[in-house]
Structures are given as structure tokens and as C-alpha cells.
Design a protein around this motif. Sequence first.
Motif, PDB file in Angstrom:
ATOM      1  N   ARG A 127       0.838  -1.194   0.000  1.00 20.70           N
ATOM      2  CA  ARG A 127       0.000   0.000   0.000  1.00 20.70           C
ATOM      3  C   ARG A 127       0.869   1.238   0.000  1.00 20.70           C
ATOM      4  NH1 ARG A 127      -4.562  -0.379   4.535  1.00 20.70           N
ATOM      5  NH2 ARG A 127      -4.559   1.828   4.019  1.00 20.70           N
ATOM      6  N   ARG A 128       0.630   2.094  -0.969  1.00 17.52           N
ATOM      7  CA  ARG A 128       1.425   3.316  -1.111  1.00 17.52           C
ATOM      8  C   ARG A 128       1.092   4.341  -0.032  1.00 17.52           C
ATOM      9  NH1 ARG A 128       5.571   1.906  -4.501  1.00 17.52           N
ATOM     10  NH2 ARG A 128       4.732   0.378  -5.961  1.00 17.52           N
ATOM     11  N   ASP A 129      -0.041   4.178   0.635  1.00 14.48           N
ATOM     12  CA  ASP A 129      -0.427   5.145   1.662  1.00 14.48           C
ATOM     13  C   ASP A 129       0.195   4.828   3.016  1.00 14.48           C
ATOM     14  OD1 ASP A 129      -2.053   2.838   1.684  1.00 14.48           O
ATOM     15  OD2 ASP A 129      -3.554   3.852   2.909  1.00 14.48           O
ATOM     16  N   LEU A 130       0.932   3.724   3.109  1.00 12.96           N
ATOM     17  CA  LEU A 130       1.601   3.369   4.361  1.00 12.96           C
ATOM     18  C   LEU A 130       3.096   3.615   4.240  1.00 12.96           C
ATOM     19  CD1 LEU A 130      -0.176   0.000   5.233  1.00 12.96           C
ATOM     20  CD2 LEU A 130      -0.540   2.222   6.311  1.00 12.96           C
ATOM     21  N   PRO A 131       3.750   3.940   5.351  1.00 14.02           N
ATOM     22  CA  PRO A 131       5.207   4.133   5.288  1.00 14.02           C
ATOM     23  C   PRO A 131       5.914   2.838   4.922  1.00 14.02           C
ATOM     24  CG  PRO A 131       4.453   4.054   7.568  1.00 14.02           C
ATOM     25  CD  PRO A 131       3.216   4.105   6.723  1.00 14.02           C
ATOM     26  N   ARG A 132       7.107   2.981   4.350  1.00 17.56           N
ATOM     27  CA  ARG A 132       7.914   1.824   3.982  1.00 17.56           C
ATOM     28  C   ARG A 132       8.972   1.560   5.053  1.00 17.56           C
ATOM     29  NH1 ARG A 132       9.455   2.611  -2.431  1.00 17.56           N
ATOM     30  NH2 ARG A 132       7.386   3.222  -3.170  1.00 17.56           N
ATOM     31  N   THR A 133       9.268   0.298   5.237  1.00 19.59           N
ATOM     32  CA  THR A 133      10.435  -0.063   6.032  1.00 19.59           C
ATOM     33  C   THR A 133      11.680   0.265   5.206  1.00 19.59           C
ATOM     34  OG1 THR A 133       9.186  -1.863   7.068  1.00 19.59           O
ATOM     35  CG2 THR A 133      11.598  -1.951   7.234  1.00 19.59           C
ATOM     36  N   ASP A 134      12.687   0.810   5.846  1.00 19.48           N
ATOM     37  CA  ASP A 134      13.928   1.149   5.156  1.00 19.48           C
ATOM     38  C   ASP A 134      14.883  -0.045   5.228  1.00 19.48           C
ATOM     39  OD1 ASP A 134      15.789   3.296   3.995  1.00 19.48           O
ATOM     40  OD2 ASP A 134      16.954   2.532   5.679  1.00 19.48           O
ATOM     41  N   TYR A 135      15.258  -0.562   4.065  1.00 23.79           N
ATOM     42  CA  TYR A 135      16.191  -1.690   3.983  1.00 23.79           C
ATOM     43  C   TYR A 135      17.461  -1.222   3.290  1.00 23.79           C
ATOM     44  CZ  TYR A 135      12.150  -4.688   4.979  1.00 23.79           C
ATOM     45  OH  TYR A 135      11.047  -5.279   5.564  1.00 23.79           O
ATOM     46  N   ARG A 136      18.613  -1.559   3.881  1.00 22.05           N
ATOM     47  CA  ARG A 136      19.889  -1.221   3.258  1.00 22.05           C
ATOM     48  C   ARG A 136      20.991  -2.095   3.832  1.00 22.05           C
ATOM     49  NH1 ARG A 136      20.649   4.705   3.650  1.00 22.05           N
ATOM     50  NH2 ARG A 136      18.383   4.717   3.430  1.00 22.05           N
ATOM     51  N   VAL A 137      22.014  -2.308   3.049  1.00 24.23           N
ATOM     52  CA  VAL A 137      23.166  -3.092   3.486  1.00 24.23           C
ATOM     53  C   VAL A 137      24.093  -2.198   4.299  1.00 24.23           C
ATOM     54  CG1 VAL A 137      25.148  -4.469   2.752  1.00 24.23           C
ATOM     55  CG2 VAL A 137      22.987  -4.605   1.493  1.00 24.23           C
ATOM     56  N   VAL A 138      24.515  -2.683   5.464  1.00 19.59           N
ATOM     57  CA  VAL A 138      25.403  -1.928   6.350  1.00 19.59           C
ATOM     58  C   VAL A 138      26.476  -2.871   6.880  1.00 19.59           C
ATOM     59  CG1 VAL A 138      23.531  -0.354   7.044  1.00 19.59           C
ATOM     60  CG2 VAL A 138      24.024  -2.400   8.425  1.00 19.59           C
ATOM     61  N   THR A 139      27.442  -2.300   7.574  1.00 22.19           N
ATOM     62  CA  THR A 139      28.444  -3.091   8.288  1.00 22.19           C
ATOM     63  C   THR A 139      28.119  -3.067   9.773  1.00 22.19           C
ATOM     64  OG1 THR A 139      30.184  -2.627   6.671  1.00 22.19           O
ATOM     65  CG2 THR A 139      30.884  -3.326   8.850  1.00 22.19           C
ATOM     66  N   LEU A 140      28.027  -4.241  10.375  1.00 24.58           N
ATOM     67  CA  LEU A 140      27.757  -4.356  11.802  1.00 24.58           C
ATOM     68  C   LEU A 140      28.557  -5.532  12.336  1.00 24.58           C
ATOM     69  CD1 LEU A 140      26.046  -3.340  14.248  1.00 24.58           C
ATOM     70  CD2 LEU A 140      24.395  -5.135  13.661  1.00 24.58           C
ATOM     71  N   ASP A 141      29.279  -5.291  13.430  1.00 22.25           N
ATOM     72  CA  ASP A 141      30.090  -6.344  14.045  1.00 22.25           C
ATOM     73  C   ASP A 141      31.057  -6.964  13.048  1.00 22.25           C
ATOM     74  OD1 ASP A 141      28.696  -5.913  16.417  1.00 22.25           O
ATOM     75  OD2 ASP A 141      27.205  -7.436  15.963  1.00 22.25           O
ATOM     76  N   GLY A 142      31.583  -6.132  12.158  1.00 22.70           N
ATOM     77  CA  GLY A 142      32.617  -6.560  11.240  1.00 22.70           C
ATOM     78  C   GLY A 142      32.150  -7.336  10.029  1.00 22.70           C
ATOM     79  N   ARG A 143      30.848  -7.318   9.733  1.00 18.06           N
ATOM     80  CA  ARG A 143      30.372  -8.042   8.546  1.00 18.06           C
ATOM     81  C   ARG A 143      29.233  -7.274   7.888  1.00 18.06           C
ATOM     82  NH1 ARG A 143      26.282 -12.844  10.215  1.00 18.06           N
ATOM     83  NH2 ARG A 143      25.613 -12.107  12.251  1.00 18.06           N
ATOM     84  N   ARG A 144      29.015  -7.599   6.621  1.00 15.28           N
ATOM     85  CA  ARG A 144      27.932  -7.003   5.860  1.00 15.28           C
ATOM     86  C   ARG A 144      26.618  -7.705   6.207  1.00 15.28           C
ATOM     87  NH1 ARG A 144      31.523  -3.682   4.575  1.00 15.28           N
ATOM     88  NH2 ARG A 144      32.003  -3.042   2.434  1.00 15.28           N
ATOM     89  N   VAL A 145      25.603  -6.908   6.553  1.00 18.04           N
ATOM     90  CA  VAL A 145      24.289  -7.444   6.901  1.00 18.04           C
ATOM     91  C   VAL A 145      23.216  -6.531   6.319  1.00 18.04           C
ATOM     92  CG1 VAL A 145      25.107  -8.543   9.028  1.00 18.04           C
ATOM     93  CG2 VAL A 145      24.245  -6.187   9.102  1.00 18.04           C
ATOM     94  N   LEU A 146      21.996  -6.990   6.340  1.00 19.01           N
ATOM     95  CA  LEU A 146      20.861  -6.179   5.909  1.00 19.01           C
ATOM     96  C   LEU A 146      20.224  -5.531   7.134  1.00 19.01           C
ATOM     97  CD1 LEU A 146      18.917  -5.432   3.504  1.00 19.01           C
ATOM     98  CD2 LEU A 146      17.477  -7.321   4.342  1.00 19.01           C
ATOM     99  N   ARG A 147      20.093  -4.205   7.085  1.00 14.32           N
ATOM    100  CA  ARG A 147      19.448  -3.464   8.174  1.00 14.32           C
ATOM    101  C   ARG A 147      18.038  -3.076   7.758  1.00 14.32           C
ATOM    102  NH1 ARG A 147      19.029   2.242   9.130  1.00 14.32           N
ATOM    103  NH2 ARG A 147      18.733   2.758  11.346  1.00 14.32           N
ATOM    104  N   ALA A 148      17.063  -3.331   8.634  1.00 18.02           N
ATOM    105  CA  ALA A 148      15.677  -2.922   8.427  1.00 18.02           C
ATOM    106  C   ALA A 148      15.285  -1.991   9.562  1.00 18.02           C
ATOM    107  CB  ALA A 148      14.761  -4.141   8.399  1.00 18.02           C
ATOM    108  N   SER A 149      14.695  -0.835   9.230  1.00 18.73           N
ATOM    109  CA  SER A 149      14.363   0.126  10.283  1.00 18.73           C
ATOM    110  C   SER A 149      13.110   0.902   9.916  1.00 18.73           C
ATOM    111  CB  SER A 149      15.532   1.089  10.514  1.00 18.73           C
ATOM    112  OG  SER A 149      15.810   1.835   9.345  1.00 18.73           O
TER     113      SER A 149
END
Length: 270
Positions: free
Chosen positions: A78-100
Motif C-alpha cells: 500500500r502506497r499510503d503506508l510508510p515503507r520499512t527502510d532496507y539497506r546493506v550496512v556493516t555491523l560487528d565486522g560483517r555485511r548485513v541487511l538493516r531494516a528500520s
Amino acid sequence: MSAPAAAAPAAALADARRALAAPDRLRRALLCAPAALAAVLAGCVTPPRRELPQAVAPFSTLRALDGLPPGWEELVMRRDLPRTDYRVVTLDGRRVLRASGHGASGLRCRLRVDPHAAPWLRWSWRTREVPLSMCVDRSETDDSPARVAVAFDGDEQRLSMRDRALYELVQLITGERLAYATLMYVWDGQLPVGATANYARTARIRYLVVESGSARAGRWLRYERDIVADFRRLFAEEPGPVNSVGVLTDADDLRLDLETWYGDIRMEPA
């Protein structure tokens, strides 16, 4: 077959089309739990037929940061609802997917895998916090900081008339067809580990709780599940090919800000 029985499928589809023509009623009937339906579409829509990979695209080997990982696509119900932000980040020394955020969108990786050849689903996740008000067995609280969804192909002739009407309706709205069956592994705020629940609109989408409550928030947790055994338990039949794997962090019902990190998701032989 009697005349009423023969007319039943057509009547069910006619009801679906009438619902589509009434936006307010449709919103109440189908989208009253938008996070759950977003979860359906985040990992559970049958992809078009094409040459598909046989493994889930990894996060750990990526060089670029701050964008969607290759091999994954965002899905917005649904375009009327906010989107979760997904992006690749570095955490604890490795590449992971962050959702916020507190959105209702997800990510999907299309693939084609025989679950009997690669029955073990292995993944890791870490979440900042788990609001205890979240619970997937009620549509008004159907949010979760972390979900991994596995979608399966199958024979749609085995579906009930009610499910066929729902599938028709979703295809009319989105242009894509729901998967035959979807198994969704969930971190829930209330239900105990091992509990199961149906999505409110169809039992073809089943939740299986693999983590509960907030006691283990803030640390990396690793899981492995035999998806063939889980599918047999929840659907009482043999699974067909896996056509996609998805992730979903959603809080649009309760409007709470979440932050979760996903490690690589793998399907592997026994």
C-alpha cells in the motif's frame, strides 16, 4: 454435480470482483491487517516463469553499502503506508541487511529450489527491541520485528473456493498471484516458541514462532529449520518447489519504530 455446486466457484469469483469495485469494503475485508498482507507479498507471490537462481542472494559478500542488495527486490503493498527502510550496512565486522522504521514493506529474493534436496534453512538476525504488544495471531497487532518467509509452488486445484476467490482478488489488485503456500518464521512479542498461527484471510499462509519476547533482543541469534518437516507439520502435505524467500520487519499497525539486522539466509542439503 448439482447446479448450486457447479455455480459456487463462479459466484465466489464474482464476489471478489464486486469487492474490488467497492474500495471501502475491500479495504476493510482484505487490508484491515495491511502488515500481514504486506508480509504475504514480501515473500510469497509466485514469480513469473524465467531462469531463476538456486540460492538466496547473500549480504555478506557485498562491497557497496547503503542500498538494496543485488538479487533482492522491494515490495510495497500500500502506497499510503510508510515503507520499512532496507539497506546493506556493516555491523560487528560483517555485511548485513538493516531494516528500520515503522513501515509495511518487505524484500523478496526470487529463486527455484527443490526443498527435498536442500531442506535446511539457516539464517541469523538481531533486533534492537521487541515490543511485547506485537502478536501475529490478532490482525490489529500483527507486527513483528523479524520475519523470514518461504513461498512454495503447488497445485492450486487443491485450494478451497474461498482461497481461490482470495487469490483472484489479490491478482486483480496487484497483477501477481499468491504462492500456493507460505511458511513464515516469526519473532513474536507474546506467542511461545513453537506456536503456530494462520494469517487472518487464509490458512495457506502460516506463521511459526521461532523466537518470543524480548529477553534475547540485542544479540545475534542463529537458526536452522527443516522446512520440509515444518511444511508437513503445518500444511499436512508434501511441499512443492520453493519460489522465493523474503524478509519483513513491520510495525505499521502499532506505529512503533523498529531496527533489525539480518545475516545471510541459506538453503542447504541435510
